[in-house]
Design a protein around this motif. Structure first.
Motif, PDB file in Angstrom:
ATOM      1  N   VAL A   1      24.634 -11.255   2.447  1.00  0.00           N
ATOM      2  CA  VAL A   1      23.112 -11.532   2.428  1.00  0.00           C
ATOM      3  C   VAL A   1      22.479 -10.126   1.958  1.00  0.00           C
ATOM      4  CG1 VAL A   1      20.990 -12.208   3.398  1.00  0.00           C
ATOM      5  CG2 VAL A   1      23.234 -13.328   4.180  1.00  0.00           C
ATOM      6  N   CYS A   2      21.739 -10.368   0.864  1.00  0.00           N
ATOM      7  CA  CYS A   2      21.035  -8.888   0.348  1.00  0.00           C
ATOM      8  C   CYS A   2      19.602  -9.327   0.628  1.00  0.00           C
ATOM      9  CB  CYS A   2      21.429  -8.535  -0.897  1.00  0.00           C
ATOM     10  SG  CYS A   2      22.908  -8.138  -0.846  1.00  0.00           S
ATOM     11  N   LEU A   3      18.772  -8.440   1.121  1.00  0.00           N
ATOM     12  CA  LEU A   3      17.180  -8.562   1.371  1.00  0.00           C
ATOM     13  C   LEU A   3      16.801  -7.418   0.334  1.00  0.00           C
ATOM     14  CD1 LEU A   3      16.797  -8.981   5.021  1.00  0.00           C
ATOM     15  CD2 LEU A   3      16.960 -10.698   3.272  1.00  0.00           C
ATOM     16  N   LYS A   4      15.714  -7.851  -0.417  1.00  0.00           N
ATOM     17  CA  LYS A   4      14.907  -6.618  -1.169  1.00  0.00           C
ATOM     18  C   LYS A   4      13.618  -7.070  -1.068  1.00  0.00           C
ATOM     19  CE  LYS A   4      18.669  -5.753  -4.241  1.00  0.00           C
ATOM     20  NZ  LYS A   4      19.242  -5.873  -5.933  1.00  0.00           N
ATOM     21  N   ASP A   5      12.762  -6.176  -1.311  1.00  0.00           N
ATOM     22  CA  ASP A   5      11.185  -6.124  -1.282  1.00  0.00           C
ATOM     23  C   ASP A   5      11.015  -6.714  -2.558  1.00  0.00           C
ATOM     24  OD1 ASP A   5      10.540  -4.916   1.425  1.00  0.00           O
ATOM     25  OD2 ASP A   5      10.543  -3.018   0.274  1.00  0.00           O
ATOM     26  N   HIS A   6       9.986  -7.708  -2.677  1.00  0.00           N
ATOM     27  CA  HIS A   6       9.499  -8.485  -3.639  1.00  0.00           C
ATOM     28  C   HIS A   6       7.904  -8.513  -3.720  1.00  0.00           C
ATOM     29  CE1 HIS A   6       8.527 -11.888  -6.307  1.00  0.00           C
ATOM     30  NE2 HIS A   6       9.917 -11.606  -7.002  1.00  0.00           N
ATOM     31  N   PRO A   7       7.353  -8.464  -4.815  1.00  0.00           N
ATOM     32  CA  PRO A   7       5.700  -8.377  -4.565  1.00  0.00           C
ATOM     33  C   PRO A   7       5.103  -9.702  -3.927  1.00  0.00           C
ATOM     34  CG  PRO A   7       6.442  -8.010  -6.960  1.00  0.00           C
ATOM     35  CD  PRO A   7       7.691  -8.325  -6.058  1.00  0.00           C
ATOM     36  N   GLU A   8       5.881 -10.904  -3.922  1.00  0.00           N
ATOM     37  CA  GLU A   8       5.322 -12.002  -3.040  1.00  0.00           C
ATOM     38  C   GLU A   8       6.091 -12.078  -1.685  1.00  0.00           C
ATOM     39  OE1 GLU A   8       5.782 -15.740  -5.323  1.00  0.00           O
ATOM     40  OE2 GLU A   8       5.663 -14.232  -7.239  1.00  0.00           O
ATOM     41  N   GLY A   9       7.090 -11.116  -1.393  1.00  0.00           N
ATOM     42  CA  GLY A   9       7.749 -11.364  -0.117  1.00  0.00           C
ATOM     43  C   GLY A   9       9.118 -10.721  -0.221  1.00  0.00           C
ATOM     44  N   VAL A  10       9.970 -11.347   0.527  1.00  0.00           N
ATOM     45  CA  VAL A  10      11.296 -10.578   0.555  1.00  0.00           C
ATOM     46  C   VAL A  10      12.518 -11.661  -0.252  1.00  0.00           C
ATOM     47  CG1 VAL A  10      13.056 -10.259   2.240  1.00  0.00           C
ATOM     48  CG2 VAL A  10      11.050 -10.237   3.179  1.00  0.00           C
ATOM     49  N   LEU A  11      12.909 -10.886  -1.112  1.00  0.00           N
ATOM     50  CA  LEU A  11      13.792 -11.572  -1.981  1.00  0.00           C
ATOM     51  C   LEU A  11      15.323 -11.619  -1.309  1.00  0.00           C
ATOM     52  CD1 LEU A  11      14.453 -12.790  -4.886  1.00  0.00           C
ATOM     53  CD2 LEU A  11      14.932 -10.736  -5.777  1.00  0.00           C
ATOM     54  N   VAL A  12      15.837 -12.685  -1.232  1.00  0.00           N
ATOM     55  CA  VAL A  12      17.065 -12.907  -0.544  1.00  0.00           C
ATOM     56  C   VAL A  12      17.960 -13.458  -1.441  1.00  0.00           C
ATOM     57  CG1 VAL A  12      18.267 -14.232   1.278  1.00  0.00           C
ATOM     58  CG2 VAL A  12      15.879 -13.667   1.450  1.00  0.00           C
ATOM     59  N   THR A  13      19.230 -12.734  -1.592  1.00  0.00           N
ATOM     60  CA  THR A  13      20.345 -13.307  -2.318  1.00  0.00           C
ATOM     61  C   THR A  13      21.559 -13.496  -1.313  1.00  0.00           C
ATOM     62  OG1 THR A  13      19.721 -12.091  -4.053  1.00  0.00           O
ATOM     63  CG2 THR A  13      22.100 -12.841  -4.167  1.00  0.00           C
ATOM     64  N   VAL A  14      22.117 -14.617  -1.443  1.00  0.00           N
ATOM     65  CA  VAL A  14      23.091 -15.144  -0.604  1.00  0.00           C
ATOM     66  C   VAL A  14      24.389 -15.446  -1.414  1.00  0.00           C
ATOM     67  CG1 VAL A  14      24.015 -16.849   1.171  1.00  0.00           C
ATOM     68  CG2 VAL A  14      21.512 -16.191   1.107  1.00  0.00           C
ATOM     69  N   THR A  15      25.379 -14.922  -1.122  1.00  0.00           N
ATOM     70  CA  THR A  15      26.677 -14.975  -2.160  1.00  0.00           C
ATOM     71  C   THR A  15      27.903 -15.548  -1.125  1.00  0.00           C
ATOM     72  OG1 THR A  15      25.818 -13.087  -3.312  1.00  0.00           O
ATOM     73  CG2 THR A  15      28.054 -13.827  -3.480  1.00  0.00           C
ATOM     74  N   ASP A  16      28.621 -16.362  -1.639  1.00  0.00           N
ATOM     75  CA  ASP A  16      29.756 -16.707  -0.922  1.00  0.00           C
ATOM     76  C   ASP A  16      30.889 -17.062  -2.147  1.00  0.00           C
ATOM     77  OD1 ASP A  16      30.038 -19.780  -1.189  1.00  0.00           O
ATOM     78  OD2 ASP A  16      27.978 -19.446  -0.852  1.00  0.00           O
ATOM     79  N   SER A  17      32.161 -17.291  -1.470  1.00  0.00           N
ATOM     80  CA  SER A  17      33.260 -17.573  -2.465  1.00  0.00           C
ATOM     81  C   SER A  17      33.675 -19.054  -2.209  1.00  0.00           C
ATOM     82  CB  SER A  17      34.384 -16.468  -2.649  1.00  0.00           C
ATOM     83  OG  SER A  17      34.884 -16.236  -1.289  1.00  0.00           O
ATOM     84  N   GLY A  18      32.935 -19.899  -1.534  1.00  0.00           N
ATOM     85  CA  GLY A  18      33.126 -21.142  -1.527  1.00  0.00           C
ATOM     86  C   GLY A  18      33.190 -22.127  -2.768  1.00  0.00           C
ATOM     87  N   ILE A  19      33.207 -23.421  -2.561  1.00  0.00           N
ATOM     88  CA  ILE A  19      33.319 -24.309  -3.372  1.00  0.00           C
ATOM     89  C   ILE A  19      31.946 -24.469  -4.153  1.00  0.00           C
ATOM     90  CG2 ILE A  19      35.194 -25.675  -2.822  1.00  0.00           C
ATOM     91  CD1 ILE A  19      33.331 -27.798  -1.976  1.00  0.00           C
ATOM     92  N   PRO A  20      31.739 -24.658  -5.230  1.00  0.00           N
ATOM     93  CA  PRO A  20      30.327 -24.698  -6.015  1.00  0.00           C
ATOM     94  C   PRO A  20      29.712 -25.985  -5.620  1.00  0.00           C
ATOM     95  CG  PRO A  20      31.984 -25.378  -7.713  1.00  0.00           C
ATOM     96  CD  PRO A  20      32.658 -24.919  -6.507  1.00  0.00           C
ATOM     97  N   PHE A  21      28.463 -25.991  -5.825  1.00  0.00           N
ATOM     98  CA  PHE A  21      27.647 -27.142  -5.720  1.00  0.00           C
ATOM     99  C   PHE A  21      28.256 -28.241  -6.869  1.00  0.00           C
ATOM    100  CE2 PHE A  21      24.546 -24.296  -3.687  1.00  0.00           C
ATOM    101  CZ  PHE A  21      23.970 -25.287  -2.733  1.00  0.00           C
ATOM    102  N   PRO A  22      27.987 -29.620  -6.645  1.00  0.00           N
ATOM    103  CA  PRO A  22      28.214 -30.477  -7.747  1.00  0.00           C
ATOM    104  C   PRO A  22      27.629 -30.343  -8.849  1.00  0.00           C
ATOM    105  CG  PRO A  22      28.054 -31.507  -5.326  1.00  0.00           C
ATOM    106  CD  PRO A  22      27.524 -30.154  -5.142  1.00  0.00           C
ATOM    107  N   GLN A  23      28.249 -30.310 -10.152  1.00  0.00           N
ATOM    108  CA  GLN A  23      27.757 -29.978 -11.282  1.00  0.00           C
ATOM    109  C   GLN A  23      27.029 -28.613 -11.292  1.00  0.00           C
ATOM    110  OE1 GLN A  23      26.803 -33.612  -9.897  1.00  0.00           O
ATOM    111  NE2 GLN A  23      28.619 -33.868 -10.595  1.00  0.00           N
TER     112      GLN A  23
END
Length: 138
Positions: free
Chosen positions: A61-83
């Motif tokens: 999980v990465c948190l970064k400042d954004h003009p509207e709030g907190v930008l969150v990026t969540v990364t994993d190496s699990g299976i993808p979403f369908p389609q």
């Protein structure tokens, strides 16, 4: 801020507490911080239950400042979403309070509380990005 933890419920609980104690999330209004906690818990729960349904792995999980709030990026190496698409987040049909479904509310909650929600699959990695607003929607 960057945080990496294992895809199990104990590690998720600890990771969520660490994120909620971060400067970025502590700067939010109280109601917005409560909404952020729900969103993050739902996202992490989905990663554990679905992306890593048949395996274990790490959640970054990465948190970064954004003009509207907190930008969150969540990364994993699990299976993808369908389609390789996020669920629509439609509310399940409820006929009576005695007939409440076990699940189906998570993506509705996530979509209703965040801005700029995006998902992409790069190689064998899922990337979910969204902005948690500093102020709660009233």
């Amino acid at each position: 801020m960057k945080l990496v933890f294992e895809s199990n419920l104990d590690a998720v609980r600890t990771g969520l507490a660490d994120l909620l104690a971060s400067d970025a999330l502590c700067a939010m209004e109280q109601d917005a911080r409560g909404a952020a906690e729900i969103v993050l818990a739902e996202v992490f729960n989905n990663v554990v239950e679905h992306a890593y349904a048949t395996s274990q792995g790490k959640i970054e999980v990465c948190l970064k400042d954004h003009p509207e709030g907190v930008l969150v990026t969540v990364t994993d190496s699990g299976i993808p979403f369908p389609q390789q698409q996020l669920p629509q987040g439609l509310l399940p049909e409820v006929k009576s309070s005695d007939d409440l479904p076990e699940g189906g509310f998570g993506w509705y909650l996530i979509r209703s509380q965040v801005r700029h929600l995006a998902y992409r699959r790069e190689g064998k990695t899922n990337h979910l990005t969204f902005c948690l607003p500093y102020k709660a929607a009233h």
